[in-house]
Design an enzyme around this catalytic site. Sequence first.
Site, short mmCIF file in Angstrom:
data_model
loop_
_atom_site.label_atom_id
_atom_site.label_comp_id
_atom_site.label_asym_id
_atom_site.label_seq_id
_atom_site.Cartn_x
_atom_site.Cartn_y
_atom_site.Cartn_z
N LYS A 114 0.93 -1.24 -0.02
CA LYS A 114 -0.09 -0.16 0.10
C LYS A 114 0.80 1.31 -0.13
O LYS A 114 0.41 2.19 -0.64
CB LYS A 114 -0.99 0.09 1.00
CG LYS A 114 -2.24 -1.18 0.83
CD LYS A 114 -3.29 -0.85 1.86
CE LYS A 114 -4.45 -1.87 1.60
NZ LYS A 114 -5.36 -2.08 2.62
N LYS A 196 -3.98 -10.60 -6.25
CA LYS A 196 -5.39 -11.30 -5.77
C LYS A 196 -6.47 -10.66 -6.20
O LYS A 196 -6.31 -9.24 -6.44
CB LYS A 196 -4.88 -11.50 -4.10
CG LYS A 196 -4.96 -10.06 -3.70
CD LYS A 196 -5.16 -10.12 -2.12
CE LYS A 196 -5.38 -8.86 -1.40
NZ LYS A 196 -5.52 -8.60 -0.24
N LYS A 199 -11.22 -5.65 -3.72
CA LYS A 199 -12.22 -4.82 -3.99
C LYS A 199 -11.83 -3.83 -4.17
O LYS A 199 -12.63 -2.78 -4.52
CB LYS A 199 -13.50 -4.99 -2.77
CG LYS A 199 -12.63 -4.48 -1.42
CD LYS A 199 -13.80 -4.58 -0.10
CE LYS A 199 -13.09 -4.89 1.27
NZ LYS A 199 -13.06 -6.11 2.00
P1 TYM Z 1 -9.76 -8.10 4.37
O1 TYM Z 1 -11.25 -7.32 4.84
O2 TYM Z 1 -8.96 -7.44 3.31
O3 TYM Z 1 -10.46 -9.33 4.12
C1 TYM Z 1 -11.63 -10.27 4.66
C2 TYM Z 1 -11.19 -11.80 4.76
O4 TYM Z 1 -11.32 -12.25 3.24
C3 TYM Z 1 -9.82 -12.60 2.88
N1 TYM Z 1 -9.69 -12.31 1.44
C4 TYM Z 1 -9.51 -13.40 0.49
N2 TYM Z 1 -9.30 -14.48 0.59
C5 TYM Z 1 -8.96 -15.25 -0.69
N3 TYM Z 1 -8.74 -14.61 -1.65
C6 TYM Z 1 -8.75 -13.40 -1.93
N4 TYM Z 1 -8.58 -12.61 -3.05
C7 TYM Z 1 -9.16 -12.59 -0.54
N5 TYM Z 1 -9.22 -11.26 -0.46
C8 TYM Z 1 -9.51 -11.19 1.03
C9 TYM Z 1 -8.81 -12.13 3.91
O5 TYM Z 1 -7.71 -12.95 3.85
C10 TYM Z 1 -9.61 -12.06 5.29
O6 TYM Z 1 -9.53 -13.01 5.95
N6 TYM Z 1 -7.14 -7.25 8.51
C11 TYM Z 1 -8.11 -8.01 8.06
C12 TYM Z 1 -9.52 -7.72 8.69
C13 TYM Z 1 -9.34 -8.06 10.08
C14 TYM Z 1 -9.24 -9.30 10.78
C15 TYM Z 1 -9.19 -9.15 12.18
C16 TYM Z 1 -9.34 -10.78 10.41
C17 TYM Z 1 -9.45 -7.09 11.05
N7 TYM Z 1 -9.35 -7.53 12.41
C18 TYM Z 1 -9.04 -10.01 13.32
C19 TYM Z 1 -9.16 -11.68 11.45
C20 TYM Z 1 -9.11 -11.51 12.60
C21 TYM Z 1 -8.46 -7.73 6.66
O7 TYM Z 1 -8.18 -6.34 6.39
O8 TYM Z 1 -9.37 -8.37 5.85
#
Ligand code: TYM
Length: 334
Positions: A114, A196, A199
């Site tokens: 980022k 990957k 969004k």
């Molecule tokens: P975030 O919001 O970017 O994504 C949410 C979840 O989706 C998974 N993910 C994917 N899995 C497979 N292929 C993809 N292309 C893909 N894009 C996203 C992410 O791995 C995630 O599991 N920091 C985290 C959110 C968070 C969190 C937490 C997760 C905040 N606190 C505590 C677990 C525990 C995040 O930005 O995910």
Amino acid sequence: MSDKKIIFSGIQPSGKITLGNYLGALSNWVELQDEYQNYYCIVDMHAITVPQIPKDLRENTLLLLSQYIASGIDPNKSTIFIQSHVPQHVELSWVLQSMTYMGELGRMTQYKDKSAKGGENLNSALFTYPVLMASDILLYSTDLVPVGEDQKQHLELSRDLAQRFNNRYSDTFKIPEVYTPKVGARVMSLQDPSKKMSKSDENENGYISLMDSNDVIIKKVKRAVTDSVGIVNYSDEQPGIKNLLDICSKFEKVSPQDLALRYQGKGYGEFKSDAAEIIAQGLRPVREKANEYMNDKAYLEEIYSQGAQKAEEVASKMLSKVYKKIGFIPKKRI
Ligand code: TYM
């Protein structure tokens, strides 16, 4: 008290979630739900590390809650809540920040990616955000964190911080384990299968949103970038085809290799059209139910209010323990 092991996970309401979020995270939460005691959070505080339009953030938060429930997360089995409703997340995060090294945060690949994109939006929360994520997890004595591949490094940091705190002040936090699914842990962009699915992709054809209509999904899948081999193989040499096979295998509940066998002697056209149908039909019920829940704001309010109450009970106990251990004087009510 339940003796089930504890799960915590969350998704950011920073836009409309994608098929990647669904297959990498949400759909697996549903499968694990009965076996564990679950906390599923809508991490709105994480979302503001990139600028959000307030009206959209409100809408996306409620939509994400609707999508959790529409996917099968049952409010009677899982605690579903909004992160900003439980202030202990940020309070613990401050404590943990005081024990986190700048170098550790600078090594986080998400931050590096980022920040490499640069711009004026580089704020300090983007840098410290993995510590807030560690707080999310550690507050609930979490055993297991089901996430996609891209979050593994953040999980390592959570484990390190938990261990560091325990070593310094005595046993307090449980050391969480990461759970990534065998298939779907890294869903790739339909337009560039080396990246990957995200969004925040500028090219809308690169991702499928959970709220895309069937027609849009079908169009996007048919336009997906493939290769010139012309044979449906499950191979790293054919990342576009491999990605579609992975995606479909999650919906069809067969291995991607077995799925590829169905297309022996057939071309990409037929495979893509089936894939489009499988994905569109797979997401349709989630979209339709989510739309229904969006029309019932009173129900959503009831769920997130109850969820926050339950979460805060647990989180406040853990935070008090932490404050005491580090030497803060307990507040006396007068
Ligand atoms: P975030 O919001 O970017 O994504 C949410 C979840 O989706 C998974 N993910 C994917 N899995 C497979 N292929 C993809 N292309 C893909 N894009 C996203 C992410 O791995 C995630 O599991 N920091 C985290 C959110 C968070 C969190 C937490 C997760 C905040 N606190 C505590 C677990 C525990 C995040 O930005 O995910």
